[in-house]
Design an enzyme around this catalytic site. Structure first.
Site, PDB file in Angstrom:
ATOM      1  N   ASN A 115       0.830  -1.216   0.000  1.00 37.61           N
ATOM      2  CA  ASN A 115       0.000   0.000   0.000  1.00 37.61           C
ATOM      3  C   ASN A 115       0.856   1.255   0.000  1.00 37.61           C
ATOM      4  O   ASN A 115       0.636   2.184   0.771  1.00 37.61           O
ATOM      5  CB  ASN A 115      -0.945   0.009   1.202  1.00 37.61           C
ATOM      6  CG  ASN A 115      -1.930  -1.140   1.154  1.00 37.61           C
ATOM      7  OD1 ASN A 115      -2.458  -1.471   0.104  1.00 37.61           O
ATOM      8  ND2 ASN A 115      -2.168  -1.763   2.286  1.00 37.61           N
ATOM      9  N   ARG A 120       8.048   6.965  -2.041  1.00 33.62           N
ATOM     10  CA  ARG A 120       7.959   6.877  -0.578  1.00 33.62           C
ATOM     11  C   ARG A 120       8.704   5.644  -0.058  1.00 33.62           C
ATOM     12  O   ARG A 120       9.337   5.697   0.999  1.00 33.62           O
ATOM     13  CB  ARG A 120       6.499   6.847  -0.127  1.00 33.62           C
ATOM     14  CG  ARG A 120       6.348   6.998   1.374  1.00 33.62           C
ATOM     15  CD  ARG A 120       4.943   7.415   1.780  1.00 33.62           C
ATOM     16  NE  ARG A 120       4.888   7.651   3.209  1.00 33.62           N
ATOM     17  CZ  ARG A 120       4.676   6.694   4.113  1.00 33.62           C
ATOM     18  NH1 ARG A 120       4.481   5.449   3.700  1.00 33.62           N
ATOM     19  NH2 ARG A 120       4.645   6.975   5.400  1.00 33.62           N
ATOM     20  N   ARG A 165       3.232  -1.121   8.858  1.00 35.43           N
ATOM     21  CA  ARG A 165       4.224  -2.113   8.446  1.00 35.43           C
ATOM     22  C   ARG A 165       5.257  -2.370   9.542  1.00 35.43           C
ATOM     23  O   ARG A 165       5.992  -3.355   9.475  1.00 35.43           O
ATOM     24  CB  ARG A 165       4.932  -1.649   7.172  1.00 35.43           C
ATOM     25  CG  ARG A 165       3.959  -1.284   6.048  1.00 35.43           C
ATOM     26  CD  ARG A 165       4.621  -0.472   4.950  1.00 35.43           C
ATOM     27  NE  ARG A 165       3.651   0.165   4.068  1.00 35.43           N
ATOM     28  CZ  ARG A 165       3.080   1.347   4.311  1.00 35.43           C
ATOM     29  NH1 ARG A 165       3.409   2.029   5.415  1.00 35.43           N
ATOM     30  NH2 ARG A 165       2.197   1.853   3.477  1.00 35.43           N
ATOM     31  N   LYS A 207       1.723 -11.922  -2.620  1.00 30.81           N
ATOM     32  CA  LYS A 207       2.362 -10.942  -3.504  1.00 30.81           C
ATOM     33  C   LYS A 207       3.781 -10.625  -3.030  1.00 30.81           C
ATOM     34  O   LYS A 207       4.740 -10.660  -3.820  1.00 30.81           O
ATOM     35  CB  LYS A 207       1.525  -9.655  -3.558  1.00 30.81           C
ATOM     36  CG  LYS A 207       2.250  -8.422  -4.106  1.00 30.81           C
ATOM     37  CD  LYS A 207       2.615  -8.556  -5.565  1.00 30.81           C
ATOM     38  CE  LYS A 207       3.503  -7.429  -6.076  1.00 30.81           C
ATOM     39  NZ  LYS A 207       3.092  -6.080  -5.737  1.00 30.81           N
ATOM     40  N   PRO A 224       4.178 -12.451  -9.566  1.00 35.24           N
ATOM     41  CA  PRO A 224       3.651 -11.635  -8.464  1.00 35.24           C
ATOM     42  C   PRO A 224       2.407 -10.874  -8.899  1.00 35.24           C
ATOM     43  O   PRO A 224       2.397 -10.222  -9.943  1.00 35.24           O
ATOM     44  CB  PRO A 224       4.809 -10.680  -8.149  1.00 35.24           C
ATOM     45  CG  PRO A 224       6.032 -11.421  -8.598  1.00 35.24           C
ATOM     46  CD  PRO A 224       5.598 -12.171  -9.819  1.00 35.24           C
ATOM     47  N   ASP A 226      -1.061  -8.424  -7.832  1.00 33.25           N
ATOM     48  CA  ASP A 226      -1.861  -7.577  -6.969  1.00 33.25           C
ATOM     49  C   ASP A 226      -2.956  -6.945  -7.823  1.00 33.25           C
ATOM     50  O   ASP A 226      -3.126  -7.301  -9.000  1.00 33.25           O
ATOM     51  CB  ASP A 226      -1.006  -6.523  -6.254  1.00 33.25           C
ATOM     52  CG  ASP A 226      -0.237  -5.630  -7.237  1.00 33.25           C
ATOM     53  OD1 ASP A 226      -0.494  -5.707  -8.461  1.00 33.25           O
ATOM     54  OD2 ASP A 226       0.603  -4.854  -6.783  1.00 33.25           O
TER      55      ASP A 226
END
Length: 279
Positions: A115, A120, A165, A207, A224, A226
């Site tokens: 997310n 970032r 996280r 993922k 992978p 998502d």
């Protein structure tokens, strides 16, 4: 050090570094980058089909990092054969190569990727490295080792900006320090066994596990997945019809086989740059 020139066809430095598979590089100019892996730093530049190394040591390491011994021309031929969609996707960024990255840094980086967006993620990794890593070459820092992150709390990770996280990062460090994730033993596991082991870490879903399998262990058959890659795949192959996760994995395996990981990275980069699925 003297300049070292490496002739490497089917390789674009910018496409490889900026396609979302790694986060520790600094762009010096359009064709020149400084890349960090562990306690190694290298500055290199694209000059036609060659890569010029300007600084750094252990050039064989960096050639391995950039998967330099693999024939990507053959991979692209296989992917594009009888597949005009993939031919267009590959042509968009034909110089992508899949990196071989160190396990722990890849694990923590893709935990942070959840997310999140690439600028970032890169900023958070830089903060972690400056706070807990080892200074190298005066202005850079290594990514911290599990030992350097021992005892760092969820609250501290949150204070650095890692958000929810942080809990996952604490669990990952504790499990690695407990000896549950030894790369030599992990290499011997089947892909499904290794995926299940990775998913035993709090917050690591399929993922993130598949990204680690692909970018650290070279399990090129994984795809992978998502919401983003689902949108891209469904857009280019299924007329925008939404696919279930199980259906997407089945279709990707049938279409790409053991090259699924390469196909995923070409598709991911194409979809992100073309803004497919964005509203």
């Amino acid at each position: 050090m003297e300049r070292v020139i490496w002739d490497c066809p089917d390789f674009s430095l910018s496409q490889t570094l900026e396609c979302g598979q790694c986060f520790r590089y600094r762009k010096e100019n359009d064709n020149c980058y400084t890349v960090i892996s562990g306690e190694r730093v290298v500055t290199l530049e694209q000059v036609g089909d060659s890569i010029v190394f300007y600084s750094g040591e252990d050039i064989p390491f960096w050639k391995g990092y950039f998967d330099g011994n693999r024939n990507y021309g053959e991979i692209k031929k296989r992917l594009c054969k009888d597949d005009p969609v993939m031919a267009e996707v590959v042509l968009f960024a034909p110089g992508i190569r899949l990196l071989r990255q160190e396990f722990f840094e890849t694990l923590m980086s893709f935990i942070l990727s959840q997310n999140n967006h690439i600028p970032r993620i890169r900023g958070l990794i830089q903060k972690l490295s400056e706070e807990y890593g080892t200074p190298i070459d005066g202005e850079f820092y290594s990514f911290p080792t599990p030992q350097q992150l021992k005892g760092v709390t969820e609250e501290t990770y949150r204070r650095l900006g890692c958000g929810f996280r942080g809990r996952y990062m604490v669990d990952a460090v504790e499990k690695v320090l407990a000896g549950e994730f030894l790369p030599d033993k992990m290499e011997k596991l089947s892909t499904s066994e290794l995926r299940q082991l990775l998913m035993s870490i709090c917050g690591v879903g399929q993922k993130v596990a598949d990204c680690i399998l692909l970018f650290s262990f070279g399990r090129y058959e994984v795809f992978p997945m998502d919401v983003w890659i689902n949108r891209v795949f469904s857009h280019v192959y299924c007329g925008g019809v939404k696919l279930s996760a199980k259906e997407l994995q089945r279709l990707a395996a049938e279409r790409f086989g053991d090259d699924a990981g390469f196909a995923q990275q070409y598709l991911f980069h194409y979809g992100r740059k073309m803004k497919i699925g964005k509203v």
